[in-house]
Every structure is written in structure tokens, then in C-alpha cells.
Write a protein that holds these residues in place. Sequence first.
Motif, mmCIF file in Angstrom:
data_model
loop_
_atom_site.group_PDB
_atom_site.id
_atom_site.type_symbol
_atom_site.label_atom_id
_atom_site.label_comp_id
_atom_site.label_asym_id
_atom_site.label_seq_id
_atom_site.Cartn_x
_atom_site.Cartn_y
_atom_site.Cartn_z
ATOM 1 N N HIS A 77 37.878 43.561 -9.606
ATOM 2 C CA HIS A 77 37.866 42.455 -8.637
ATOM 3 C C HIS A 77 38.000 43.030 -7.234
ATOM 4 O O HIS A 77 38.887 43.857 -6.980
ATOM 5 C CB HIS A 77 39.015 41.482 -8.900
ATOM 6 N N SER A 79 37.578 41.941 -2.814
ATOM 7 C CA SER A 79 37.417 40.890 -1.800
ATOM 8 C C SER A 79 36.645 41.465 -0.625
ATOM 9 O O SER A 79 36.796 42.632 -0.262
ATOM 10 C CB SER A 79 38.777 40.366 -1.350
ATOM 11 N N THR A 94 32.199 31.096 2.286
ATOM 12 C CA THR A 94 32.750 31.754 1.101
ATOM 13 C C THR A 94 32.199 31.189 -0.199
ATOM 14 O O THR A 94 32.491 31.720 -1.276
ATOM 15 C CB THR A 94 34.286 31.632 1.069
ATOM 16 N N ASN A 95 31.411 30.127 -0.106
ATOM 17 C CA ASN A 95 30.945 29.472 -1.331
ATOM 18 C C ASN A 95 29.631 28.750 -1.059
ATOM 19 O O ASN A 95 29.616 27.594 -0.661
ATOM 20 C CB ASN A 95 32.001 28.498 -1.843
ATOM 21 N N THR A 99 26.460 33.470 -1.589
ATOM 22 C CA THR A 99 27.639 34.105 -2.182
ATOM 23 C C THR A 99 27.529 34.083 -3.704
ATOM 24 O O THR A 99 27.936 35.052 -4.370
ATOM 25 C CB THR A 99 28.940 33.414 -1.741
ATOM 26 N N GLU A 100 26.951 33.017 -4.250
ATOM 27 C CA GLU A 100 26.784 32.954 -5.700
ATOM 28 C C GLU A 100 25.775 33.996 -6.178
ATOM 29 O O GLU A 100 25.947 34.595 -7.243
ATOM 30 C CB GLU A 100 26.346 31.548 -6.123
ATOM 31 N N LYS A 103 27.726 37.272 -6.100
ATOM 32 C CA LYS A 103 28.732 37.318 -7.165
ATOM 33 C C LYS A 103 28.089 37.535 -8.530
ATOM 34 O O LYS A 103 28.544 38.361 -9.334
ATOM 35 C CB LYS A 103 29.534 36.017 -7.174
ATOM 36 N N GLU A 113 33.891 41.400 -10.067
ATOM 37 C CA GLU A 113 34.028 40.068 -9.494
ATOM 38 C C GLU A 113 34.210 40.197 -7.979
ATOM 39 O O GLU A 113 34.972 41.045 -7.516
ATOM 40 C CB GLU A 113 35.230 39.341 -10.083
ATOM 41 N N GLU A 115 35.102 38.240 -4.347
ATOM 42 C CA GLU A 115 35.705 37.100 -3.653
ATOM 43 C C GLU A 115 35.453 37.292 -2.156
ATOM 44 O O GLU A 115 35.618 38.396 -1.630
ATOM 45 C CB GLU A 115 37.212 37.051 -3.924
ATOM 46 N N VAL A 117 36.345 36.425 1.797
ATOM 47 C CA VAL A 117 37.452 36.010 2.664
ATOM 48 C C VAL A 117 36.892 35.779 4.059
ATOM 49 O O VAL A 117 36.358 36.703 4.678
ATOM 50 C CB VAL A 117 38.552 37.084 2.719
ATOM 51 N N PRO A 138 40.979 42.001 3.407
ATOM 52 C CA PRO A 138 40.039 42.139 2.284
ATOM 53 C C PRO A 138 39.812 43.609 1.940
ATOM 54 O O PRO A 138 40.046 44.501 2.765
ATOM 55 C CB PRO A 138 38.754 41.494 2.820
#
Length: 577
Positions: A77, A79, A94-95, A99-100, A103, A113, A115, A117, A138
Amino acid sequence: MKKKFLSVLMAACMVCSLAACGNDSGQQSSAGNTGSEGSSSSVVENSEASGAENSGAEAGGEASGELVDGRFAETRHISVEVYDRGNDGGSDPTNNKYTEYIKKGMLEDHNVEVEFVKVPRWTEVEQINNLLAAGDAPDICLTYDYATIQIYADMGGVIDLAPLVDANVDITPNLWNWLEDANINYDRNPKTGTLWAIEGKRADIKRINTFVRRDWLEALNMEAPTTAQEFEDMLVAFKENASTLLGADADKMVPFSITTDVTWRAANIIDSYRDPAITDKEQYVNGYHVIARDGTKEAIRLVNKWYNMGLIWKDFALYDTSGTEETDMMKSGYVGAFIHNWDLPYRDGEDGIQANLQRLVGENAAYVAIDCFPDTAGKYSKSSYSTAGDRKLFFPTTNDEPLASLLYLDWISDPEHIKYLQIGDEGVTHEVFEDGAIGIIPATGDAIMNSGQNIDYTITCNGLNMFDDELTAKSAAHNYAAVAPELIITASEMAMHDALIPKAVQVGEISSESGMGSILGDKVKVMLSNCVMAPEADFDKTWDDAYTDWLNSGAQAIIDERLQKWEETYGDAEMLP
């Protein structure tokens, strides 16, 4: 435990480190200093026992043998910092769709993974300072301000990437193919071998343009100016014909607009006063900040003259780049000319300056790029960017997954990933023309790109790059929603006409710059604002007093150390290869 220890250590130094402020100029005081305007940093005591080198060594020793077909056996994981630009109606940084995509790809390809920030773009240096000091940064950080990295490296808060990078060349081909040695090792200290950051690459080195209202020139039956005097005559014509050009809004006329960032907003004027025969040595030594370069005073004297003639936005000293007051004036059609980023009026699609101007004034309303400030050699010399000097990518020592983080940089440098992130999906964020060129179209929802070409995600690549020069050039002209391609073509040509590409000067850290960037930078903003607004009779005294204070406040020490480091590294050479 590491995070707690570093949090206590860095918090103790926060008073110093928060002095660091940066901007998009991206200048740095590292081994790869380009010798342009000063960067920000803070004074801290170098701690040889900081543990940063140990962290880097451990990172380099994290063998690639842990990977099977490029994937970790156990899910890792990490960031990653992403800028939050606060765009009205934008997507969640962030979403969202992009980003998908990242990821999903990182999980499939490397079992990592990711994430994101978010960090506010316009206060990013301060925010990164806060996160680093708290031990909450991060795993992958980026900043335009190298001095911030150096501060925390000196405190043991940044991983030395040299061992990590050197040990994993074979499994990071995309990173090396894209950035090459020049960018990866741009900041490697020639004496100590430490590497605190990797430089992102500018695919597009165009920097700045002078823009004028094409429709105003046509309304007044004027040709585009080609000299400073013609530019002044044009501004006078705008002012004297305000009623013709703006009707009932004549009192809102701004012939030429600037803000407190005078060195940026008068850059083409300042460059025209530079000696065309300036040596690399002089450019580096006296180029810590452009105000120390011969000719800058006379360039600002010209801007002062225009201010006293009523040709410049009278309230400019009240505003910096963080507000929308100036761009609102441009969108409303009140501004005749300005100097700024090479494509500024064409950005942001339907919400941009050009689109708003056309909706309000008419189809013929447009800002067009021109060249009108020749130097003494008759060239329209203007500073461009180098391919380095972009975002600086670094890993705090709180990063427990340095190899996974390095693989992220490799993944994000894959040409296919860069291309997708820059243009998205056909029919959603772009269209394809008959000649193969890509044209950006407005998107909605989580497909909205919060930054041009999604540079906030393509952190190793700044600027459109289809990895085909012809396709990239054709696409660039269509890559601005709601803007005619010919405006982009003209702006691109003007920005690179007689452009001066800076050379990399690698002399190691300039210790006297530490902690002085924001202090000296703030002094320059105040100094130049006062110089522009001074009565013409008071200009020399205003400049000389403020310049002397600037030198005595630390700039002279920086200039002296630059001279010393140049001579230690390059001897009596005046020019670099």
C-alpha cells in the motif's frame, strides 16, 4: 516508531521550515540548479546522524527479487500526493475516473494499492511542510520547490534515492526511457552522490507569451506591435479609445495588466534587456534572481513609465496569482494586453478566458500571442523551460514501501498510461480527427480533468506527449476545448521563437540559499511593486535602496557562494558545453 520519531524531530524545526514558500517557477538550489530565479528554503542545522542515508541504503537494498513477474507476493500500500486545484465543478482529485484507472492498473500489474492524498495547489509548499513535520506526508511527494526537500533531507526526513534508483534500473525501464539519466540524476550531488529527488520531465518547454486583444487592434485599424515603442503606442491607443472599445464600461479599461509577480508578468520585457552575449557563468552567478541581472532595472523603469502614464492596472499591487480578480477582468473584456503562461487565455475550456470573452463580446474577440520586445541583437529572446526543472518527486523517510513507490513512478511513466491519462476516452474527453489528431472535448462528472493533460497524475510528464512528434504537434492545436486551433498554433510558435533554453549547472548545494527563498522572494515582490508605482523622478532611489537591502538581506552571500562553487566546479570556464 519511525513516524513518531520524525514527527517530533521535524516539529521542532517547523518554525524554520515554514519559511519555505514556492511557486511555479520551479527553480531550485540543488545540484541541478539552472541559475534562474531563486528558490525557497529554510535554515536548518545539517545533521549527519539524521539517518536519511541509512534509509536510502535500506531502500536500495530492497531487492527486486521480491517481485514475481513484476508483482509483489503480498499486497503493498502506498499513498501519492495529488494537487487539489479547487476547481469549481471539477472532479474529486482523490476519487475519479483517472485515479481508478491508476489504482486498478497498479494493483493488477504490481499488486500495489494506491491511495491519493490531496494537497492544495496554491499553498502546496506550506502544506507539504506541515505534513512532513507531522510525519504524515504521502509516500510519494512532489513539489516545485527543491529547497523544501533539502530542508527535510538535512533533518533526516527524506530518503536518499540514489541506492534505490541504482539498484533497480532493470525493473524500471519506463522511468529510464522517459526521464533518462538527465532527469533522474539531475539533482544528484556531484560531491556526496546523494539524490533527494527525481525531476519530472517537461514534454513542453514553452514558457511565456505576450498577448493582445486582436479585435481591439482591428477596431482601431492597427497592426500588431513589433517593438516596445509600438507596444506602448498601442496601449496609449487603447486608453484613448476606451469609449470606442468598451462603451459604457470605458472606466474599466486596463490597457496592460500585471500583478505583484512583476518578474513573471514583465518577463518578456525583462528578457529583452538581457545582454545577448551573457555568459553561462554570469547567468548562473547573477541569475539567482532576475533582478540581479544587468538590464532588469531598465526594464522595470519602462514598466514604471507605463504605470505613470496610466497604462497599467492601477490596483495591481493588491493582487497576486491566487485570486480571480484579474482573470475576471480578462473574461469580461476589460484588459487589452498582458504577459503570462504561453497558453493562459486558452485554458479551462468553456470556463476559460477565451471562451468567456467570445460569449460576451463576439466571435472575433480573442487574445493573440505576439512578439514585440526585441533585444539589442534584434532577436525576440525569451526564456523557455528546460526539460528538467519540473515537479521534484521525493520519498519521505516515513515511506515504508520505497520499492513499490519507485514502481509507481515507472508505471506512471509508461507511454500508454501517459497517453490515456492525458486524453482519456474517445467520445468522453476527446475526439479523433481525420488526420489522426486528438481534440479534447468538455467532460462531465468524474471524467473532468482538473489540470491540463492531467499533469497532476502524470507527475513524471508535464505537457502533451503522444510519443509521436507529428501527432503531438497536430493534437496540441486541437487540445483546447472551445478555442480555435490557429490561436494555439500562433501561441506555440511565438513562445518558442528565439527561445533561450537554460543549461543545467551542477555545483552541489548552495548553502546560503537555505531558508532565504521566501524571504528574498517576498522582498522582490514588494520592491518591484513599489518601483513600478513610484513617481518617475523617484524611481532610481526606490530601486537602489530596495536592491541594496535585498543584497544585504542574504542575496549577496548567495551570489558570492555561486561564484565560488562555479569556480570550484568549472574553473575559469565562462560557458558550459
